[in-house]
Scaffold this motif. Structure first.
Motif, short mmCIF file in Angstrom:
data_model
loop_
_atom_site.label_atom_id
_atom_site.label_comp_id
_atom_site.label_asym_id
_atom_site.label_seq_id
_atom_site.Cartn_x
_atom_site.Cartn_y
_atom_site.Cartn_z
N CYS A 97 0.83 -1.22 0.00
CA CYS A 97 0.00 0.00 0.00
C CYS A 97 0.86 1.26 0.00
O CYS A 97 0.56 2.23 -0.71
N ARG A 98 1.93 1.24 0.78
CA ARG A 98 2.84 2.39 0.79
C ARG A 98 3.46 2.59 -0.59
O ARG A 98 3.49 3.70 -1.12
N GLU A 99 3.93 1.50 -1.18
CA GLU A 99 4.53 1.57 -2.51
C GLU A 99 3.53 2.10 -3.53
O GLU A 99 3.87 2.93 -4.39
N CYS A 100 2.30 1.65 -3.44
CA CYS A 100 1.27 2.07 -4.38
C CYS A 100 0.96 3.57 -4.22
O CYS A 100 0.89 4.30 -5.21
N ALA A 101 0.79 4.01 -2.99
CA ALA A 101 0.50 5.43 -2.75
C ALA A 101 1.64 6.30 -3.28
O ALA A 101 1.41 7.32 -3.94
N GLU A 102 2.87 5.89 -3.02
CA GLU A 102 4.04 6.66 -3.48
C GLU A 102 4.12 6.67 -5.00
O GLU A 102 4.43 7.71 -5.61
N ALA A 103 3.84 5.55 -5.64
CA ALA A 103 3.87 5.47 -7.11
C ALA A 103 2.77 6.34 -7.72
O ALA A 103 3.00 7.02 -8.74
N CYS A 104 1.60 6.34 -7.11
CA CYS A 104 0.51 7.19 -7.60
C CYS A 104 0.86 8.67 -7.45
O CYS A 104 0.61 9.48 -8.36
N GLU A 105 1.44 9.02 -6.31
CA GLU A 105 1.84 10.41 -6.09
C GLU A 105 2.86 10.85 -7.13
O GLU A 105 2.76 11.95 -7.68
N ALA A 106 3.82 10.00 -7.42
CA ALA A 106 4.85 10.33 -8.41
C ALA A 106 4.23 10.46 -9.81
O ALA A 106 4.57 11.38 -10.56
N TRP A 107 3.30 9.57 -10.14
CA TRP A 107 2.64 9.61 -11.45
C TRP A 107 1.85 10.90 -11.61
O TRP A 107 1.83 11.50 -12.69
N MET A 108 1.21 11.34 -10.54
CA MET A 108 0.39 12.56 -10.62
C MET A 108 1.26 13.81 -10.82
O MET A 108 0.77 14.80 -11.37
N LYS A 109 2.51 13.77 -10.42
CA LYS A 109 3.40 14.92 -10.56
C LYS A 109 4.01 15.02 -11.95
O LYS A 109 4.68 16.01 -12.25
N ARG A 110 3.76 14.03 -12.78
CA ARG A 110 4.40 14.02 -14.11
C ARG A 110 3.95 15.15 -14.98
O ARG A 110 2.97 15.77 -14.88
#
Length: 110
Positions: A97-110
Protein backbone atom coordinates in the motif's frame (compact mmCIF):
# COMPACT_ATOMS: atom_id res chain seq x y z
CA UNK A 1 0.93 3.74 -26.61
CA UNK A 2 1.35 3.80 -22.85
CA UNK A 3 4.51 5.10 -21.28
CA UNK A 4 6.84 2.86 -19.32
CA UNK A 5 5.95 4.90 -16.24
CA UNK A 6 2.25 4.11 -16.70
CA UNK A 7 3.02 0.42 -17.22
CA UNK A 8 5.07 0.40 -14.00
CA UNK A 9 2.23 2.04 -12.06
CA UNK A 10 -0.26 -0.49 -13.37
CA UNK A 11 2.06 -3.25 -12.11
CA UNK A 12 2.25 -1.60 -8.67
CA UNK A 13 -1.55 -1.26 -8.56
CA UNK A 14 -1.95 -4.97 -9.34
CA UNK A 15 0.62 -5.84 -6.67
CA UNK A 16 -1.39 -3.80 -4.14
CA UNK A 17 -4.68 -5.41 -5.19
CA UNK A 18 -3.15 -8.85 -4.69
CA UNK A 19 -1.63 -7.95 -1.32
CA UNK A 20 -4.93 -6.51 -0.05
CA UNK A 21 -6.99 -9.49 -1.19
CA UNK A 22 -4.45 -11.89 0.32
CA UNK A 23 -4.43 -9.96 3.60
CA UNK A 24 -8.22 -9.85 3.84
CA UNK A 25 -8.46 -13.59 3.24
CA UNK A 26 -5.71 -14.34 5.77
CA UNK A 27 -7.39 -12.06 8.34
CA UNK A 28 -10.54 -14.16 8.02
CA UNK A 29 -8.51 -17.14 9.22
CA UNK A 30 -7.03 -15.43 12.27
CA UNK A 31 -8.16 -16.60 15.72
CA UNK A 32 -9.76 -13.27 16.59
CA UNK A 33 -11.52 -12.34 13.35
CA UNK A 34 -13.56 -9.65 15.08
CA UNK A 35 -10.36 -7.80 15.95
CA UNK A 36 -9.42 -7.92 12.26
CA UNK A 37 -12.74 -6.55 10.97
CA UNK A 38 -11.47 -3.03 10.19
CA UNK A 39 -8.39 -4.47 8.48
CA UNK A 40 -10.54 -6.71 6.30
CA UNK A 41 -12.86 -3.86 5.37
CA UNK A 42 -10.10 -1.42 4.45
CA UNK A 43 -8.23 -4.18 2.55
CA UNK A 44 -11.31 -4.71 0.41
CA UNK A 45 -11.81 -0.98 -0.14
CA UNK A 46 -8.16 -0.59 -1.12
CA UNK A 47 -8.26 -3.49 -3.57
CA UNK A 48 -11.40 -2.02 -5.16
CA UNK A 49 -10.04 1.54 -5.53
CA UNK A 50 -6.77 0.20 -6.97
CA UNK A 51 -8.76 -1.86 -9.48
CA UNK A 52 -10.84 1.17 -10.45
CA UNK A 53 -7.72 3.32 -10.77
CA UNK A 54 -6.05 0.77 -13.06
CA UNK A 55 -9.19 0.59 -15.21
CA UNK A 56 -9.40 4.40 -15.49
CA UNK A 57 -5.72 4.51 -16.47
CA UNK A 58 -6.18 1.77 -19.07
CA UNK A 59 -8.94 3.73 -20.80
CA UNK A 60 -7.06 7.04 -20.39
CA UNK A 61 -10.06 8.53 -18.61
CA UNK A 62 -10.16 12.25 -18.01
CA UNK A 63 -11.09 11.35 -14.42
CA UNK A 64 -7.98 9.28 -13.70
CA UNK A 65 -6.33 11.90 -11.48
CA UNK A 66 -9.50 12.36 -9.42
CA UNK A 67 -9.79 8.61 -8.80
CA UNK A 68 -6.07 8.37 -8.14
CA UNK A 69 -6.33 10.95 -5.32
CA UNK A 70 -8.84 8.67 -3.61
CA UNK A 71 -6.59 5.69 -4.29
CA UNK A 72 -3.69 7.43 -2.52
CA UNK A 73 -5.88 8.28 0.47
CA UNK A 74 -7.26 4.75 0.84
CA UNK A 75 -3.83 3.14 0.32
CA UNK A 76 -2.48 5.32 3.14
CA UNK A 77 -5.38 4.32 5.41
CA UNK A 78 -4.87 0.66 4.59
CA UNK A 79 -1.16 0.93 5.27
CA UNK A 80 -1.82 2.52 8.67
CA UNK A 81 -4.40 -0.11 9.64
CA UNK A 82 -2.24 -3.03 8.57
CA UNK A 83 0.76 -1.65 10.49
CA UNK A 84 -1.29 -2.07 13.69
CA UNK A 85 -1.13 -5.85 13.29
CA UNK A 86 1.96 -8.04 13.62
CA UNK A 87 0.80 -10.65 11.13
CA UNK A 88 3.16 -11.14 8.19
CA UNK A 89 0.31 -10.74 5.70
CA UNK A 90 -0.63 -7.39 7.24
CA UNK A 91 2.95 -6.11 7.09
CA UNK A 92 3.32 -7.21 3.45
CA UNK A 93 0.04 -5.49 2.64
CA UNK A 94 1.16 -2.30 4.38
CA UNK A 95 4.37 -2.32 2.32
CA UNK A 96 2.43 -2.78 -0.93
CA UNK A 97 0.00 0.00 0.00
CA UNK A 98 2.84 2.39 0.79
CA UNK A 99 4.53 1.57 -2.51
CA UNK A 100 1.27 2.07 -4.38
CA UNK A 101 0.50 5.43 -2.75
CA UNK A 102 4.04 6.66 -3.48
CA UNK A 103 3.87 5.47 -7.11
CA UNK A 104 0.51 7.19 -7.60
CA UNK A 105 1.84 10.41 -6.09
CA UNK A 106 4.85 10.33 -8.41
CA UNK A 107 2.64 9.61 -11.45
CA UNK A 108 0.39 12.56 -10.62
CA UNK A 109 3.40 14.92 -10.56
CA UNK A 110 4.40 14.02 -14.11
Amino acid sequence: MKSERTNELEHVLIKCITACETCATACLHEDNVKMMARCIMIDRDCADICTLTARFMARDSEHTKHVMKECIEICRQCEAECRKHDHDHCQKCADACRECAEACEAWMKR
